[in-house]
Motif scaffolding. Sequence first.
Motif, PDB file in Angstrom:
ATOM      1  N   PHE A 107       0.796  -1.232   0.000  1.00 37.95           N
ATOM      2  CA  PHE A 107       0.000   0.000   0.000  1.00 37.95           C
ATOM      3  C   PHE A 107       0.829   1.283   0.000  1.00 37.95           C
ATOM      4  CE2 PHE A 107       0.676  -0.828   4.523  1.00 37.95           C
ATOM      5  CZ  PHE A 107       0.968   0.435   5.029  1.00 37.95           C
ATOM      6  N   GLY A 108       2.146   1.174   0.250  1.00 40.21           N
ATOM      7  CA  GLY A 108       2.943   2.391   0.280  1.00 40.21           C
ATOM      8  C   GLY A 108       4.380   2.134  -0.119  1.00 40.21           C
ATOM      9  N   GLN A 109       4.786   2.685  -1.266  1.00 41.42           N
ATOM     10  CA  GLN A 109       6.149   2.455  -1.746  1.00 41.42           C
ATOM     11  C   GLN A 109       7.115   3.421  -1.065  1.00 41.42           C
ATOM     12  OE1 GLN A 109       6.515   1.800  -5.939  1.00 41.42           O
ATOM     13  NE2 GLN A 109       8.556   2.679  -6.056  1.00 41.42           N
ATOM     14  N   LEU A 110       8.258   2.893  -0.615  1.00 43.11           N
ATOM     15  CA  LEU A 110       9.274   3.727   0.034  1.00 43.11           C
ATOM     16  C   LEU A 110      10.461   3.995  -0.886  1.00 43.11           C
ATOM     17  CD1 LEU A 110      10.032   5.081   2.792  1.00 43.11           C
ATOM     18  CD2 LEU A 110      11.431   3.058   3.208  1.00 43.11           C
ATOM     19  N   THR A 111      10.952   2.951  -1.546  1.00 43.24           N
ATOM     20  CA  THR A 111      12.093   3.117  -2.451  1.00 43.24           C
ATOM     21  C   THR A 111      11.724   2.612  -3.837  1.00 43.24           C
ATOM     22  OG1 THR A 111      13.021   0.951  -1.871  1.00 43.24           O
ATOM     23  CG2 THR A 111      13.733   2.852  -0.558  1.00 43.24           C
ATOM     24  N   GLN A 112      12.327   3.220  -4.858  1.00 44.12           N
ATOM     25  CA  GLN A 112      11.926   2.910  -6.235  1.00 44.12           C
ATOM     26  C   GLN A 112      13.090   2.482  -7.137  1.00 44.12           C
ATOM     27  OE1 GLN A 112      10.039   6.544  -7.474  1.00 44.12           O
ATOM     28  NE2 GLN A 112      11.949   7.679  -7.623  1.00 44.12           N
ATOM     29  N   THR A 113      14.246   2.210  -6.536  1.00 44.45           N
ATOM     30  CA  THR A 113      15.358   1.609  -7.273  1.00 44.45           C
ATOM     31  C   THR A 113      16.010   0.581  -6.357  1.00 44.45           C
ATOM     32  OG1 THR A 113      17.203   3.005  -6.511  1.00 44.45           O
ATOM     33  CG2 THR A 113      15.869   3.861  -8.340  1.00 44.45           C
ATOM     34  N   ASP A 114      16.896  -0.197  -6.918  1.00 44.90           N
ATOM     35  CA  ASP A 114      17.726  -1.065  -6.094  1.00 44.90           C
ATOM     36  C   ASP A 114      18.580  -0.173  -5.181  1.00 44.90           C
ATOM     37  OD1 ASP A 114      19.113  -4.095  -6.201  1.00 44.90           O
ATOM     38  OD2 ASP A 114      20.470  -2.492  -5.605  1.00 44.90           O
ATOM     39  N   GLY A 115      18.875  -0.658  -3.981  1.00 50.67           N
ATOM     40  CA  GLY A 115      19.637   0.145  -3.036  1.00 50.67           C
ATOM     41  C   GLY A 115      21.048  -0.337  -2.791  1.00 50.67           C
ATOM     42  N   THR A 136      35.121 -14.165  -7.486  1.00 53.47           N
ATOM     43  CA  THR A 136      34.226 -14.723  -6.469  1.00 53.47           C
ATOM     44  C   THR A 136      33.289 -13.613  -6.016  1.00 53.47           C
ATOM     45  OG1 THR A 136      35.867 -16.326  -5.720  1.00 53.47           O
ATOM     46  CG2 THR A 136      34.071 -15.805  -4.204  1.00 53.47           C
ATOM     47  N   PHE A 137      32.007 -13.844  -6.216  1.00 50.51           N
ATOM     48  CA  PHE A 137      30.996 -12.814  -5.960  1.00 50.51           C
ATOM     49  C   PHE A 137      30.149 -13.242  -4.763  1.00 50.51           C
ATOM     50  CE2 PHE A 137      27.076 -10.493  -6.442  1.00 50.51           C
ATOM     51  CZ  PHE A 137      27.414  -9.292  -7.049  1.00 50.51           C
ATOM     52  N   LEU A 138      30.193 -12.437  -3.703  1.00 55.65           N
ATOM     53  CA  LEU A 138      29.403 -12.716  -2.506  1.00 55.65           C
ATOM     54  C   LEU A 138      28.009 -12.132  -2.711  1.00 55.65           C
ATOM     55  CD1 LEU A 138      29.121 -13.802   0.333  1.00 55.65           C
ATOM     56  CD2 LEU A 138      30.281 -11.779   1.200  1.00 55.65           C
ATOM     57  N   GLY A 139      27.086 -13.008  -3.115  1.00 55.88           N
ATOM     58  CA  GLY A 139      25.749 -12.556  -3.478  1.00 55.88           C
ATOM     59  C   GLY A 139      24.790 -12.523  -2.300  1.00 55.88           C
ATOM     60  N   GLN A 140      23.573 -12.122  -2.589  1.00 57.66           N
ATOM     61  CA  GLN A 140      22.516 -12.029  -1.587  1.00 57.66           C
ATOM     62  C   GLN A 140      21.656 -13.291  -1.618  1.00 57.66           C
ATOM     63  OE1 GLN A 140      21.869  -9.315   0.489  1.00 57.66           O
ATOM     64  NE2 GLN A 140      23.504  -8.004  -0.237  1.00 57.66           N
ATOM     65  N   ARG A 141      20.659 -13.326  -0.731  1.00 56.28           N
ATOM     66  CA  ARG A 141      19.792 -14.503  -0.593  1.00 56.28           C
ATOM     67  C   ARG A 141      19.055 -14.798  -1.900  1.00 56.28           C
ATOM     68  NH1 ARG A 141      14.421 -14.949   0.420  1.00 56.28           N
ATOM     69  NH2 ARG A 141      14.268 -12.704   0.691  1.00 56.28           N
ATOM     70  N   LYS A 142      19.050 -16.055  -2.303  1.00 53.41           N
ATOM     71  CA  LYS A 142      18.350 -16.485  -3.511  1.00 53.41           C
ATOM     72  C   LYS A 142      16.862 -16.149  -3.403  1.00 53.41           C
ATOM     73  CE  LYS A 142      17.894 -20.541  -6.526  1.00 53.41           C
ATOM     74  NZ  LYS A 142      16.441 -20.462  -6.767  1.00 53.41           N
ATOM     75  N   MET A 145      15.163  -9.543  -3.499  1.00 55.75           N
ATOM     76  CA  MET A 145      15.325  -8.479  -4.476  1.00 55.75           C
ATOM     77  C   MET A 145      16.779  -8.143  -4.788  1.00 55.75           C
ATOM     78  SD  MET A 145      12.702  -7.505  -6.057  1.00 55.75           S
ATOM     79  CE  MET A 145      13.274  -5.961  -6.752  1.00 55.75           C
ATOM     80  N   PRO A 146      17.672  -8.006  -3.785  1.00 53.12           N
ATOM     81  CA  PRO A 146      19.058  -7.670  -4.130  1.00 53.12           C
ATOM     82  C   PRO A 146      19.682  -8.674  -5.091  1.00 53.12           C
ATOM     83  CG  PRO A 146      18.697  -7.376  -1.787  1.00 53.12           C
ATOM     84  CD  PRO A 146      17.463  -8.059  -2.325  1.00 53.12           C
ATOM     85  N   GLN A 147      19.457  -9.972  -4.825  1.00 54.25           N
ATOM     86  CA  GLN A 147      20.054 -10.980  -5.691  1.00 54.25           C
ATOM     87  C   GLN A 147      19.425 -10.978  -7.081  1.00 54.25           C
ATOM     88  OE1 GLN A 147      22.721 -12.767  -5.229  1.00 54.25           O
ATOM     89  NE2 GLN A 147      22.547 -13.737  -7.234  1.00 54.25           N
ATOM     90  N   PRO A 218       9.562  -1.468  -7.549  1.00 54.26           N
ATOM     91  CA  PRO A 218       9.095  -1.315  -6.161  1.00 54.26           C
ATOM     92  C   PRO A 218       9.973  -2.125  -5.217  1.00 54.26           C
ATOM     93  CG  PRO A 218       7.666  -2.829  -7.344  1.00 54.26           C
ATOM     94  CD  PRO A 218       8.635  -2.282  -8.359  1.00 54.26           C
ATOM     95  N   TYR A 219      11.153  -1.597  -4.969  1.00 58.72           N
ATOM     96  CA  TYR A 219      12.190  -2.348  -4.256  1.00 58.72           C
ATOM     97  C   TYR A 219      11.821  -2.597  -2.804  1.00 58.72           C
ATOM     98  CZ  TYR A 219      16.964  -4.026  -3.697  1.00 58.72           C
ATOM     99  OH  TYR A 219      18.064  -4.813  -3.489  1.00 58.72           O
ATOM    100  N   THR A 220      11.309  -1.562  -2.145  1.00 58.10           N
ATOM    101  CA  THR A 220      10.893  -1.726  -0.749  1.00 58.10           C
ATOM    102  C   THR A 220       9.567  -1.018  -0.546  1.00 58.10           C
ATOM    103  OG1 THR A 220      13.224  -1.170  -0.314  1.00 58.10           O
ATOM    104  CG2 THR A 220      11.892  -1.854   1.555  1.00 58.10           C
ATOM    105  N   THR A 221       8.572  -1.735  -0.038  1.00 54.71           N
ATOM    106  CA  THR A 221       7.248  -1.144   0.164  1.00 54.71           C
ATOM    107  C   THR A 221       6.708  -1.520   1.546  1.00 54.71           C
ATOM    108  OG1 THR A 221       6.083  -3.043  -0.798  1.00 54.71           O
ATOM    109  CG2 THR A 221       6.695  -1.274  -2.300  1.00 54.71           C
ATOM    110  N   PHE A 222       5.770  -0.715   1.993  1.00 52.21           N
ATOM    111  CA  PHE A 222       5.034  -1.041   3.206  1.00 52.21           C
ATOM    112  C   PHE A 222       3.851  -1.913   2.808  1.00 52.21           C
ATOM    113  CE2 PHE A 222       7.157   2.914   4.461  1.00 52.21           C
ATOM    114  CZ  PHE A 222       7.734   2.506   5.662  1.00 52.21           C
ATOM    115  N   MET A 223       3.646  -2.978   3.556  1.00 50.87           N
ATOM    116  CA  MET A 223       2.566  -3.908   3.240  1.00 50.87           C
ATOM    117  C   MET A 223       1.957  -4.466   4.510  1.00 50.87           C
ATOM    118  SD  MET A 223       4.903  -7.064   1.728  1.00 50.87           S
ATOM    119  CE  MET A 223       5.758  -6.037   0.545  1.00 50.87           C
TER     120      MET A 223
END
Length: 331
Positions: A107-115, A136-142, A145-147, A218-223
């Motif tokens: 219902f409410g978007q906070l960020t609109q790009t990858d961070g 060697t790339f230390l990635g994010q959780r499968k 969104m970051p990954q 919609p990278y991070t939203t309130f839900m």
Amino acid sequence: MKKWMKPGVLLFISLVLIIPLAACGKEKTETIRVAEVTRSIFYAPLYAALTEGFFEEEGLTIDLKTVWGGDKVMTSLISDGADIGLVGSETSIYVYAAGTSDPVINFGQLTQTDGTFLVSRNEVEDFTWDHLKGSTFLGQRKGGMPQMVGEFVLKKHGIDPHADLNLIQNVDFANITSAFASGTGDYVQLFEPQASIFEKEGRGHIVASFGTESGHVPYTTFMAKQSYMDANEESIEKFTKALYKAQQWVDSTNSKEIAEAVQPFFEDTDIEILEMAVDRYKSQGSFATDPILDEAEWNNLQDIMDEAGELPKEVRHDELVNTKIAEEVIK
């Protein structure tokens, strides 16, 4: 004729009468429990809403907790451990696709790009994305969104993350920074202010931004669960009003003042680092200037999920997104 009462008795009676009247005149506040996926300057508008009193103006008290991970935020929501979650919109799709009678609504978007920013352990002159090949790339959780955005950007530059890199994805979200600091990986995706802290300490070098490469999403939203929203319409509206005030304030305020406003949430970080991080996010348009999550952004999100092989099913915008509240607030 009756005698006057003793001064002490009169004072006692006066207090008995005045205190209830004062209590009646005091506005009631409502507490809303919010679970955020991580603590990052990326969420500056939320922290500004707290320190600048925007939630207080709406009669809300926010009980904010950091639960470190999208899966943990969603667990908090589903188990009623939190009322509102701040997390990537992909999590609402996962829950919906798994089958639920009480979907989680954005219902409410906070960020609109990858961070996240690409941080190299060693200084790289004239960086190009080809430098990553064989590293060697230390990635994010499968599935997070970051990954997914990371893989989307890598493929955009002709890099197969599973064939051209030694991709590490088994490190818990909360431990990625410490893993890189202890020597794991040549490159890592980091949020601010950690990326700038590493750069200042000489532990890494920021060489690229995933936010500028991936476009609006919609990278991070309130839900919140549909049931909570139905039962607390006025509270959600007040929350969204406070959010919009904060977004407008951040948009019109310089980075130094924003950094000063949010510093209570980053007590161990130098104000110069916070200001630099805020400036990075502002310059690449990461902070949404209103809470509306539009259909184009929603479709871009699903394209990124599909590209990563993580889209369980296509979901219409109007099934999991409520823009009516935000639209009314902006009016």
